[in-house]
Design a protein around this motif. Structure first.
Motif, PDB file in Angstrom:
ATOM      1  N   THR A   1      66.135  14.293 113.351  1.00 11.65           N
ATOM      2  CA  THR A   1      66.223  15.445 112.920  1.00 11.65           C
ATOM      3  C   THR A   1      65.224  16.375 113.904  1.00 11.65           C
ATOM      4  O   THR A   1      64.158  16.317 114.269  1.00 11.65           O
ATOM      5  N   VAL A   2      65.874  17.392 114.419  1.00 10.97           N
ATOM      6  CA  VAL A   2      65.140  18.176 115.859  1.00 10.97           C
ATOM      7  C   VAL A   2      64.503  19.392 115.284  1.00 10.97           C
ATOM      8  O   VAL A   2      65.124  19.923 114.480  1.00 10.97           O
TER       9      VAL A   2
ATOM     10  N   ILE B   1      67.124  20.612 112.284  1.00 10.94           N
ATOM     11  CA  ILE B   1      68.605  20.453 112.530  1.00 10.94           C
ATOM     12  C   ILE B   1      68.705  18.723 112.609  1.00 10.94           C
ATOM     13  O   ILE B   1      68.164  18.233 113.376  1.00 10.94           O
ATOM     14  N   GLU B   2      69.375  18.499 111.436  1.00 11.37           N
ATOM     15  CA  GLU B   2      69.815  16.884 111.391  1.00 11.37           C
ATOM     16  C   GLU B   2      71.003  16.721 112.395  1.00 11.37           C
ATOM     17  O   GLU B   2      72.072  17.493 112.253  1.00 11.37           O
TER      18      GLU B   2
ATOM     19  N   HIS C   1      73.335  19.460 111.145  1.00 10.29           N
ATOM     20  CA  HIS C   1      73.263  20.386 109.734  1.00 10.29           C
ATOM     21  C   HIS C   1      72.009  20.933 109.706  1.00 10.29           C
ATOM     22  O   HIS C   1      70.808  20.314 110.100  1.00 10.29           O
ATOM     23  N   TYR C   2      72.000  22.265 109.394  1.00 15.68           N
ATOM     24  CA  TYR C   2      70.821  23.116 109.483  1.00 15.68           C
ATOM     25  C   TYR C   2      69.974  23.170 108.179  1.00 15.68           C
ATOM     26  O   TYR C   2      70.775  23.743 107.439  1.00 15.68           O
TER      27      TYR C   2
ATOM     28  N   ASP D   1      58.511  14.135 120.470  1.00 17.18           N
ATOM     29  CA  ASP D   1      58.893  12.961 120.077  1.00 17.18           C
ATOM     30  C   ASP D   1      60.042  13.224 118.883  1.00 17.18           C
ATOM     31  O   ASP D   1      60.730  12.350 118.452  1.00 17.18           O
ATOM     32  N   HIS D   2      59.903  14.584 118.497  1.00 19.59           N
ATOM     33  CA  HIS D   2      61.095  14.981 117.465  1.00 19.59           C
ATOM     34  C   HIS D   2      62.449  15.420 118.048  1.00 19.59           C
ATOM     35  O   HIS D   2      63.410  15.531 117.373  1.00 19.59           O
TER      36      HIS D   2
END
Length: 153
Positions: A59-60, A68-69, A85-86, A145-146
């Protein structure tokens, strides 16, 4: 009899010259075809040394939603599927892109072709990939890190 020896010698020489010149032509053709093939990587890099094909997920961060997955599947035939996926924006909003990807000349960064929205470059590492910014650089800072997607085993 001397005429017969001369004729036989002539044809033998002609056959010898003809047989010697044919492999040379084959070699030239082989060399030309080698030049047309893509350059192979030398040494270790992500493209040649890692088991990079598979599905990566994470997930960013998102500036207008909760995150956002992202799921990216890389196939051995250099095709991909990217699903996003938002969260929190519109939970029903999902986007899927499919296409091909290419490796850069170092064999460590891939570029996704035909992405409708979002990043197109990723650095490939051992069981993870890093989403890169629009200039192809690793994202730095507190949220760096995300931007890592981890390979699903």
């Amino acid at each position: 009899m001397n005429k017969n020896l001369i004729v036989i010698g002539f044809f033998t020489s002609l056959a010898f010259i003809t047989s010697c010149s044919k492999p040379e032509q084959k070699t030239e053709i082989a060399e030309e075809s080698i030049q047309e093939e893509p350059i192979l990587y030398t040494g270790d890099n992500s493209a040649t040394s890692l088991d990079w094909n598979g599905t990566y997920k994470g997930t960013v961060p998102c500036s207008r939603c909760e995150g956002i997955e992202t799921t990216l599947t890389l196939n051995i035939d250099l095709t991909y599927k990217l699903s996003t996926h938002y969260f929190g924006l519109n939970d029903a909003l999902e986007e899927d892109d499919m296409g091909i990807f290419t490796w850069d000349k170092t064999g460590s960064i891939i570029t996704l072709e035909k992405v409708s929205n979002g990043p197109t470059q990723y650095k490939v590492g051992e069981n993870r990939i890093w989403q890169l910014d629009s200039q192809g650089n690793r994202i730095t800072g507190d949220l760096a890190d995300h931007y890592i997607l981890t390979k699903i085993q």
